[in-house]
Scaffold this motif. Structure first.
Motif, PDB file in Angstrom:
ATOM      1  N   PRO A   1     140.911   6.248  74.974  1.00 38.74           N
ATOM      2  CA  PRO A   1     139.692   6.229  74.599  1.00 38.74           C
ATOM      3  C   PRO A   1     138.385   6.515  75.379  1.00 38.74           C
ATOM      4  CG  PRO A   1     141.156   4.052  74.062  1.00 38.74           C
ATOM      5  CD  PRO A   1     142.015   5.215  74.776  1.00 38.74           C
ATOM      6  N   THR A   2     138.488   6.302  76.660  1.00 38.56           N
ATOM      7  CA  THR A   2     137.222   6.519  77.528  1.00 38.56           C
ATOM      8  C   THR A   2     137.117   8.215  77.380  1.00 38.56           C
ATOM      9  OG1 THR A   2     138.995   6.251  79.283  1.00 38.56           O
ATOM     10  CG2 THR A   2     137.259   4.862  79.312  1.00 38.56           C
ATOM     11  N   ILE A   3     138.135   9.009  77.232  1.00 42.44           N
ATOM     12  CA  ILE A   3     137.941  10.338  77.231  1.00 42.44           C
ATOM     13  C   ILE A   3     137.502  10.854  75.941  1.00 42.44           C
ATOM     14  CG2 ILE A   3     138.956  12.669  77.421  1.00 42.44           C
ATOM     15  CD1 ILE A   3     140.793  11.568  79.452  1.00 42.44           C
ATOM     16  N   LYS A   4     138.061  10.329  74.971  1.00 43.99           N
ATOM     17  CA  LYS A   4     137.612  10.526  73.646  1.00 43.99           C
ATOM     18  C   LYS A   4     136.381  10.079  73.360  1.00 43.99           C
ATOM     19  CE  LYS A   4     139.664   8.367  70.039  1.00 43.99           C
ATOM     20  NZ  LYS A   4     140.688   7.940  69.239  1.00 43.99           N
ATOM     21  N   HIS A   5     135.767   9.017  73.679  1.00 47.61           N
ATOM     22  CA  HIS A   5     134.428   8.593  73.470  1.00 47.61           C
ATOM     23  C   HIS A   5     133.578   9.444  74.243  1.00 47.61           C
ATOM     24  CE1 HIS A   5     136.290   4.280  72.683  1.00 47.61           C
ATOM     25  NE2 HIS A   5     136.420   5.114  71.816  1.00 47.61           N
ATOM     26  N   ARG A   6     133.826   9.870  75.437  1.00 44.78           N
ATOM     27  CA  ARG A   6     132.765  10.941  76.338  1.00 44.78           C
ATOM     28  C   ARG A   6     133.028  12.346  75.347  1.00 44.78           C
ATOM     29  NH1 ARG A   6     132.278  12.806  81.594  1.00 44.78           N
ATOM     30  NH2 ARG A   6     130.359  13.739  81.277  1.00 44.78           N
ATOM     31  N   LEU A   7     133.797  12.669  74.933  1.00 41.18           N
ATOM     32  CA  LEU A   7     133.867  13.826  74.090  1.00 41.18           C
ATOM     33  C   LEU A   7     132.887  13.834  72.691  1.00 41.18           C
ATOM     34  CD1 LEU A   7     137.790  14.990  74.490  1.00 41.18           C
ATOM     35  CD2 LEU A   7     135.530  15.877  75.901  1.00 41.18           C
ATOM     36  N   ASN A   8     133.079  12.471  72.032  1.00 42.79           N
ATOM     37  CA  ASN A   8     132.270  12.202  70.956  1.00 42.79           C
ATOM     38  C   ASN A   8     130.880  12.109  71.329  1.00 42.79           C
ATOM     39  OD1 ASN A   8     134.749   9.532  69.922  1.00 42.79           O
ATOM     40  ND2 ASN A   8     134.744  11.780  69.527  1.00 42.79           N
TER      41      ASN A   8
ATOM     42  N   ASP B   1     139.248   5.079  65.716  1.00 42.32           N
ATOM     43  CA  ASP B   1     138.953   3.837  66.331  1.00 42.32           C
ATOM     44  C   ASP B   1     137.196   3.693  66.310  1.00 42.32           C
ATOM     45  OD1 ASP B   1     137.047   4.522  68.943  1.00 42.32           O
ATOM     46  OD2 ASP B   1     138.723   5.560  69.684  1.00 42.32           O
TER      47      ASP B   1
ATOM     48  N   TYR C   1     134.334   3.405  67.836  1.00 44.27           N
ATOM     49  CA  TYR C   1     133.505   4.214  68.631  1.00 44.27           C
ATOM     50  C   TYR C   1     133.357   5.722  68.217  1.00 44.27           C
ATOM     51  CZ  TYR C   1     130.787   5.868  72.711  1.00 44.27           C
ATOM     52  OH  TYR C   1     129.747   6.071  73.594  1.00 44.27           O
ATOM     53  N   GLU C   2     134.497   6.075  67.535  1.00 40.62           N
ATOM     54  CA  GLU C   2     134.528   7.415  67.017  1.00 40.62           C
ATOM     55  C   GLU C   2     133.715   7.685  65.468  1.00 40.62           C
ATOM     56  OE1 GLU C   2     138.631   8.880  67.078  1.00 40.62           O
ATOM     57  OE2 GLU C   2     137.828  10.986  66.821  1.00 40.62           O
TER      58      GLU C   2
ATOM     59  N   ILE D   1     141.266  14.107  67.914  1.00 40.19           N
ATOM     60  CA  ILE D   1     141.219  14.133  69.359  1.00 40.19           C
ATOM     61  C   ILE D   1     142.239  13.058  69.799  1.00 40.19           C
ATOM     62  CG2 ILE D   1     139.636  13.915  71.497  1.00 40.19           C
ATOM     63  CD1 ILE D   1     137.252  14.183  69.703  1.00 40.19           C
TER      64      ILE D   1
ATOM     65  N   THR E   1     133.433  15.586  67.599  1.00 43.90           N
ATOM     66  CA  THR E   1     133.581  14.772  66.549  1.00 43.90           C
ATOM     67  C   THR E   1     134.598  15.475  65.308  1.00 43.90           C
ATOM     68  OG1 THR E   1     131.637  15.070  65.457  1.00 43.90           O
ATOM     69  CG2 THR E   1     131.757  13.194  66.930  1.00 43.90           C
ATOM     70  N   LYS E   2     135.242  14.797  64.525  1.00 37.97           N
ATOM     71  CA  LYS E   2     135.740  15.127  63.555  1.00 37.97           C
ATOM     72  C   LYS E   2     135.041  16.350  62.757  1.00 37.97           C
ATOM     73  CE  LYS E   2     138.902  12.359  61.443  1.00 37.97           C
ATOM     74  NZ  LYS E   2     139.345  11.376  60.511  1.00 37.97           N
TER      75      LYS E   2
ATOM     76  N   ILE F   1     132.862  18.103  83.126  1.00 42.02           N
ATOM     77  CA  ILE F   1     132.225  18.349  82.087  1.00 42.02           C
ATOM     78  C   ILE F   1     130.869  18.565  82.121  1.00 42.02           C
ATOM     79  CG2 ILE F   1     132.711  16.097  81.282  1.00 42.02           C
ATOM     80  CD1 ILE F   1     133.023  17.012  78.121  1.00 42.02           C
TER      81      ILE F   1
ATOM     82  N   GLU G   1     137.108  -2.477  72.541  1.00 45.57           N
ATOM     83  CA  GLU G   1     138.528  -2.704  72.270  1.00 45.57           C
ATOM     84  C   GLU G   1     139.177  -3.845  72.256  1.00 45.57           C
ATOM     85  OE1 GLU G   1     140.381   0.373  71.866  1.00 45.57           O
ATOM     86  OE2 GLU G   1     138.270   1.512  71.645  1.00 45.57           O
TER      87      GLU G   1
ATOM     88  N   ALA H   1     129.972   7.586  66.405  1.00 45.04           N
ATOM     89  CA  ALA H   1     129.564   8.670  66.916  1.00 45.04           C
ATOM     90  C   ALA H   1     129.646   9.756  65.715  1.00 45.04           C
ATOM     91  CB  ALA H   1     130.560   9.239  68.091  1.00 45.04           C
ATOM     92  N   GLU H   2     130.892   9.841  65.090  1.00 41.19           N
ATOM     93  CA  GLU H   2     130.865  10.797  63.784  1.00 41.19           C
ATOM     94  C   GLU H   2     129.706  10.497  62.754  1.00 41.19           C
ATOM     95  OE1 GLU H   2     135.140  11.011  62.687  1.00 41.19           O
ATOM     96  OE2 GLU H   2     134.384  11.669  60.872  1.00 41.19           O
TER      97      GLU H   2
ATOM     98  N   LEU I   1     140.771  18.986  79.445  1.00 38.91           N
ATOM     99  CA  LEU I   1     140.257  18.245  78.324  1.00 38.91           C
ATOM    100  C   LEU I   1     140.159  18.783  76.884  1.00 38.91           C
ATOM    101  CD1 LEU I   1     136.947  17.092  80.573  1.00 38.91           C
ATOM    102  CD2 LEU I   1     138.791  15.619  79.524  1.00 38.91           C
TER     103      LEU I   1
ATOM    104  N   GLY J   1     141.473  15.601  84.913  1.00 38.63           N
ATOM    105  CA  GLY J   1     140.215  16.421  83.925  1.00 38.63           C
ATOM    106  C   GLY J   1     139.072  15.632  83.613  1.00 38.63           C
TER     107      GLY J   1
ATOM    108  N   TYR K   1     128.687   7.031  82.292  1.00 44.60           N
ATOM    109  CA  TYR K   1     129.781   7.644  82.768  1.00 44.60           C
ATOM    110  C   TYR K   1     129.669   7.902  84.314  1.00 44.60           C
ATOM    111  CZ  TYR K   1     130.784   8.375  77.909  1.00 44.60           C
ATOM    112  OH  TYR K   1     131.357   8.109  76.623  1.00 44.60           O
TER     113      TYR K   1
END
Lengths: 74, 650
Positions: free
Chosen positions: A21-28, B220, B222-223, A17, A33-34, B466, B199, B226-227, A65, B463, B61
């Motif tokens: 970071p803020t957008i990515k974390h939201r999507l996560n 990162d 967070y990712e 992605i 996720t990967k 969501i 961060e 989450a993963e 997005l 954007g 959010y």
């Protein structure tokens, strides 16, 4: 390719992605996720937003997005 | 014992809350229907429950999600009831894994189990419990199954409270453990995770662990977290469910029509047209006539009986011209409100409202609004106050503010009598059409105001639309009925308290002069004196000095229902008979009727709405600017329409 490049009912396996970071974390948090497989299930009559299917639910999401989400078509 | 209900948006928390507490929290099938904390207790008062706005993760959010997180971290409670939609387990359990990090006693309530049969999904509860170390409990809040057993379980402390197994791979768990040990206040693990996700770390130990994890995972943190959580859930579900959850087939079918490329918008317009035609047009005009007739008969009968009993002039006038005229004017509108509320509730409860917001987003975005703004706008046709509060689900602050300012421009149910009164008098058989057109006109006004305000407030979104598309649900007649009853009851309460009181005050001011002589000509009354000063302001949009219209407008600031009821009271005091044949209001022509109507629709909303705007905008100054904007704009529109129609000879 990007998630926004898919045609309706095509799917993609997410590899990264490319967003701040803020957008990515939201999507996560919402399950993008990967490695997850996402199907483009439809587009709004006005051309935006799109809706996608993943992890057994449907998410309405702005096209901008989807451009951040990259992966391989499956 | 204090219990917090936590779960994803639209997971059925409020339905469960209502079933457990016998309270009545508004329920809708769109994500984010609950915007504030709601408290209630069970029947025997032993348990106190808190319904929190829905969240998808412990990272907020939007404003209402912050409310939930701050409650969980800073308030005192004993147990978390994590409400989970069992038809979308994979996404829902993500939050569950995060709530586990709080290390609070917790029960996972698998809700909507009545819908599992359709999908053929089996869930092995024992496996879930063993892996997550908490009790899982199946209920259907909608069908009310499993509720009593759930209460027993809670009251007897009969739920699992074991040490949980790690969710992350062991090397990550080790890093978390190290940071957790450095913290000596509550919610250690949660804060340790937050420190690692940060961060810009400032503690040396955190910097070291982050460096190690960054090296190991090349993403990162967070990712990475989450993963790992989702991986854990995927594995867990592969052991504990009979098959992968799929999105509801019936919903896919319905959406292929309602979200159709060409038909979606025409279908939407048709639905809205039918809703307003039936409730305002057919039922509206018919029922208003019937109820008004009944009230007329009643007041004549009462007048006659009082006369026979030898009641004095002033006491009869107080009852007939003050109380019955004022309150009766309002009650006549109840049947059409009932119809309107029923339709809106069905649209909400079925899940269609979210679809409307979805396909409108692109259009709304051009005007600086989110597609979600549609929900406050539609709710606003009932009452602006809850509608303004519902703007909290809009994430981007400026879009949210803009929506809060625009919401009162939708004609609310209290403004409907103004429209109905003038439309039926001046447009006769076309009243229904004129009403519909006024709603369309309001939409145009809202978008034009949005364009102006967008420039002033510098709204620009990058954007962020969501939102989950919930599956369609058949509205539960009982809940729809209760919601409608609540809304109508609120309206009646308003009509019989504030309106009753102000009608009496108004009657007094209209019937007496400054020397407190009763029975003076209304032109000599205290009220006329007060209204005359103001009438200069209205001269340009009415074409005459009408103190009574000025007073009606002022009354509208207290509550919009007051505009019509105060006109009734004033015309009653001035001699009775139909409103538009009384000397006070006989000056109205099509042009002044339209301008008066328009001014009342779009100018400053009622006090309650102004207070709601103040709260949502965050400052009295902003609310004041909003009111000034609305009033000036309303005046300008009224002025233009008045002179255009007048030049056209109307």
């Amino acid at each position: 390719m990007k998630l926004s490049d898919l045609k309706i009912s095509e799917s993609l396996k997410v590899s990264f992605i490319d967003a701040e970071p803020t957008i990515k974390h939201r999507l996560n948090d919402l399950g993008i996720t990967k490695g997850v497989i996402i199907t483009l299930s439809g587009i709004s009559p006005l051309g935006d937003p799109y809706h996608i299917e993943l992890r057994g639910y449907r998410l309405a999401i702005e096209k901008a997005l989807l451009e951040y989400v990259c992966g391989d078509k499956v | 014992m204090k219990i917090a209900l936590v779960g994803n948006q639209n997971s059925g928390k409020s339905t469960l809350f209502n079933v457990l507490t016998k309270k009545h929290q508004k329920i809708a099938n769109f994500p984010g229907a609950t915007v504030d904390i709601m408290e209630g207790s069970t029947y025997d008062q032993s348990l106190s429950l808190i319904d929190l706005p829905g969240i998808y993760s412990l990272t907020p959010y939007s404003k209402e999600q912050e409310t939930t997180l701050s409650f969980l971290l800073h308030e005192d409670y004993d147990l978390i009831l994590n409400v989970v939609d069992s038809t979308s387990l994979e996404r829902s359990l993500y939050l569950t894994t995060q709530l586990l990090d709080l290390n609070k006693p917790m029960i996972v309530v698998l809700n909507m189990t009545d819908r599992l049969k359709d999908t053929g999904l089996n869930i092995h509860i024992k496996t879930l419990e063993k892996r997550l170390g908490v009790t899982f409990f199946q209920v259907s809040a909608h069908k009310r199954t499993g509720i009593k057993d759930l209460l027993c379980l809670i009251e007897q402390n009969d739920y699992i409270q074991t040490k949980r197994l790690g969710i992350f791979p062991s090397n990550i768990e080790a890093s978390i453990e190290k940071i957790t040990n450095l913290i000596d206040f509550d919610y250690k693990r949660y804060y340790a995770l937050k420190l690692l996700e940060d961060e810009t770390p400032f503690m040396n130990e955190v910097i070291d662990e982050k460096a190690y994890l960054a090296n190991a995972y090349d993403e990162d943190i967070y990712e990475v977290f989450a993963e790992a959580r989702y991986k854990f859930i995927e594995t867990l579900l592969s052991y504990s469910t009979s098959k992968l959850t799929k999105y509801d087939k019936r919903t896919i079918k319905i959406d292929s029509i309602l979200l159709h490329k060409f038909w979606a918008i025409p279908i939407f317009l048709l639905i809205m047209f039918v809703v307003y035609m039936i409730s305002v047009g057919v039922v509206g005009s018919f029922s208003v006539g019937v109820v008004e007739g009944l009230i007329d008969n009643f007041s004549q009968w009462l007048d006659g009986s009082l006369l026979n009993l030898g009641a004095s002039d002033w006491s009869r006038s107080l009852l007939i011209d003050g109380l019955i005229a004022g309150v009766g004017a309002m009650l006549a509108f109840i049947p059409q409100l009932v119809m309107l509320f029923i339709f809106i509730n069905i649209l909400e409860a079925s899940g269609y409202m979210t679809r409307i917001a979805f396909f409108m987003d692109k259009l709304f975005k051009r005007f600086g609004l989110s597609g979600r703004a549609l929900i406050p706008f539609i709710l606003g046709s009932g009452c602006s106050v809850p509608a303004i509060y519902s703007t909290r689900t809009i994430e981007y602050k400026r879009e949210r503010d803009l929506t809060a300012i625009l919401t009162p421009l939708i004609p609310c149910s209290a403004k409907l009598p103004i429209i109905t009164l003038f439309a039926s008098m001046f447009f006769g058989a076309y009243a229904g059409l004129v009403t519909f057109l006024l709603y369309v006109f309001s939409i145009v006004i809202i978008f034009l105001s949005a364009l102006i305000l967008k420039k002033i407030m510098k709204v620009k979104r990058v954007g962020n639309y969501i939102v989950e598309l919930p599956t369609y649900k058949l509205p539960n007649a009982k809940y729809v009925f209760r919601d409608v009853l609540d809304q109508v009851w609120g309206f009646i309460k308003h009509a019989t308290t504030i309106i009753l009181l102000t009608s009496v005050v108004l009657w007094f001011l209209a019937s007496f002069n400054f020397r407190l002589h009763y029975g003076v000509d209304i032109d000599q009354s205290i009220l006329a004196f007060l209204g005359k000063g103001l009438s200069y302001l209205f001269y340009p949009i009415l074409g005459t000095h009408s103190w009574a219209s000025s007073i009606a407008f002022l009354q509208g600031l207290i509550a919009k229902e007051q505009v019509v009821s105060s006109m009734e009271v004033m015309s009653g005091v001035s001699g009775g008979g139909p409103l538009f044949s009384s000397g006070l209001f006989s000056f109205f022509t099509v042009s002044s009727a339209v301008s008066f109507m328009v001014f009342n629709l779009y100018s400053a909303p009622c006090i309650a709405s102004i207070a709601a705007m103040r709260e949502e905008l965050g400052s009295a100054k902003k609310a004041l600017y909003a009111v000034i904007f609305q009033t000036l704009m309303a005046y300008a529109i009224a002025l233009v329409l008045f002179w255009l129609l007048r030049l056209g000879g109307l």
